[in-house]
Write an enzyme that holds these catalytic residues in place. Sequence first.
Site, PDB file in Angstrom:
ATOM      1  N   GLU A 133       0.733  -1.657  -0.394  1.00 33.80           N
ATOM      2  CA  GLU A 133      -0.046  -0.367  -0.088  1.00 33.80           C
ATOM      3  C   GLU A 133       1.173   1.045  -0.337  1.00 33.80           C
ATOM      4  O   GLU A 133       2.433   1.127   0.668  1.00 33.80           O
ATOM      5  CB  GLU A 133      -1.059   0.312   1.309  1.00 33.80           C
ATOM      6  N   ASP A 134       0.450   2.757  -0.963  1.00 34.77           N
ATOM      7  CA  ASP A 134       1.396   3.352  -0.353  1.00 34.77           C
ATOM      8  C   ASP A 134       1.218   4.330   0.755  1.00 34.77           C
ATOM      9  O   ASP A 134       1.897   5.039   1.107  1.00 34.77           O
ATOM     10  CB  ASP A 134       0.788   4.573  -1.762  1.00 34.77           C
ATOM     11  N   ASP A 137      -3.462   6.143   6.290  1.00 34.38           N
ATOM     12  CA  ASP A 137      -4.010   7.107   6.593  1.00 34.38           C
ATOM     13  C   ASP A 137      -5.192   7.246   7.665  1.00 34.38           C
ATOM     14  O   ASP A 137      -3.813   6.900   9.285  1.00 34.38           O
ATOM     15  CB  ASP A 137      -4.939   8.292   5.519  1.00 34.38           C
ATOM     16  N   PHE A 186      -1.330  16.606   3.263  1.00 36.39           N
ATOM     17  CA  PHE A 186      -1.671  16.279   2.198  1.00 36.39           C
ATOM     18  C   PHE A 186      -0.329  16.022   1.298  1.00 36.39           C
ATOM     19  O   PHE A 186       0.341  16.731   1.138  1.00 36.39           O
ATOM     20  CB  PHE A 186      -3.058  17.093   1.484  1.00 36.39           C
ATOM     21  N   ARG A 199       0.764  11.898  -9.852  1.00 40.12           N
ATOM     22  CA  ARG A 199       1.280  10.678  -9.787  1.00 40.12           C
ATOM     23  C   ARG A 199       2.245  10.421 -10.754  1.00 40.12           C
ATOM     24  O   ARG A 199       3.279   9.495 -10.738  1.00 40.12           O
ATOM     25  CB  ARG A 199       0.417  10.018 -10.589  1.00 40.12           C
TER      26      ARG A 199
HETATM   27  N1  HPA Z   1      -2.104  11.764  -0.278  1.00 39.26           N
HETATM   28  C1  HPA Z   1      -2.687  11.294  -1.342  1.00 39.26           C
HETATM   29  N2  HPA Z   1      -3.689  10.087  -0.742  1.00 39.26           N
HETATM   30  C2  HPA Z   1      -3.863  10.088  -0.141  1.00 39.26           C
HETATM   31  C3  HPA Z   1      -3.511  11.109   1.689  1.00 39.26           C
HETATM   32  C4  HPA Z   1      -2.635  12.192   1.261  1.00 39.26           C
HETATM   33  O1  HPA Z   1      -1.574  12.609   1.860  1.00 39.26           O
HETATM   34  N3  HPA Z   1      -4.150  10.336   2.273  1.00 39.26           N
HETATM   35  C5  HPA Z   1      -4.927   9.149   2.578  1.00 39.26           C
HETATM   36  N4  HPA Z   1      -4.966   9.189   1.134  1.00 39.26           N
HETATM   37 MG    MG Z   2      -3.488   3.565  -1.128  1.00 37.66          MG
END
Ligand code: HPA
Ligand code: MG
Length: 219
Positions: A133-134, A137, A186, A199
């Site tokens: 996962e990236d 949050d 963010f 992206r």
């Molecule tokens: N950036 C991009 N996508 C996200 C973020 C963020 O800070 N938090 C949750 N999804």
């Molecule tokens: Mg993600």
Amino acid sequence: MQPEQWIDVTPEKFNYSLDHFVIPRHYENDLQSILIPNGLIMDRIEKLSRMIVDETEGPLVVCCVLKGGHQFFADLVSFMKKCVTKSGHNVPLSLEFIKVKSYENDQSTGDVKISMTDAELEDLAGKNLLIVEDIIDTGNTMVRLLKRLQTFKPASVRVASLLLKKTHLSCGYVPDYVGFAIPDSFVVGYALDYNEYFRDLDHICVINETGKNKYAVTK
Ligand code: HPA
Ligand code: MG
């Protein structure tokens, strides 16, 4: 992995100006700062790949959570292919791709929609999974995804997230592997988006008000 092993991204230590690195011209006015330059991201992923392989015995199903996870997934898999286990072998890897959507109007049931078919999900039974996962949050989506995956009886499930946001909205979920713990701002870049933009930016950056307004979705 213990929290002491995360890289804590504090503003005192991570405060790169946009002039320090190359930014695509089309995003020049839309960013506040560079939080994590691409080179540092890559060095960190190399280390994560070693830690993961050191704790892996048999074959692994690596599941990319789309779309934001695709760059981390690609770079992590490419480092993992070069790593050997303690017994001197490469880990056999198979790759899966999932899109996950939380049900927004029914949070209490903790359900998620997963893009994989039931047949594909049933195929995960008895396998060792690594979810890639990236960013974590609030953690709500990941908690729901894990709950759903457990119903298909994988042998084990571990989660690697490049970023963990330090937010008071966190549900308390902590992934097995974390690249960087980041402030509650963010962030975009390295496949993380704001309304599908950014992206195509290599560094992880903090967006500014100009960027938020320029790429806002107008209904
Ligand atoms: N950036 C991009 N996508 C996200 C973020 C963020 O800070 N938090 C949750 N999804
Ligand atoms: Mg993600």
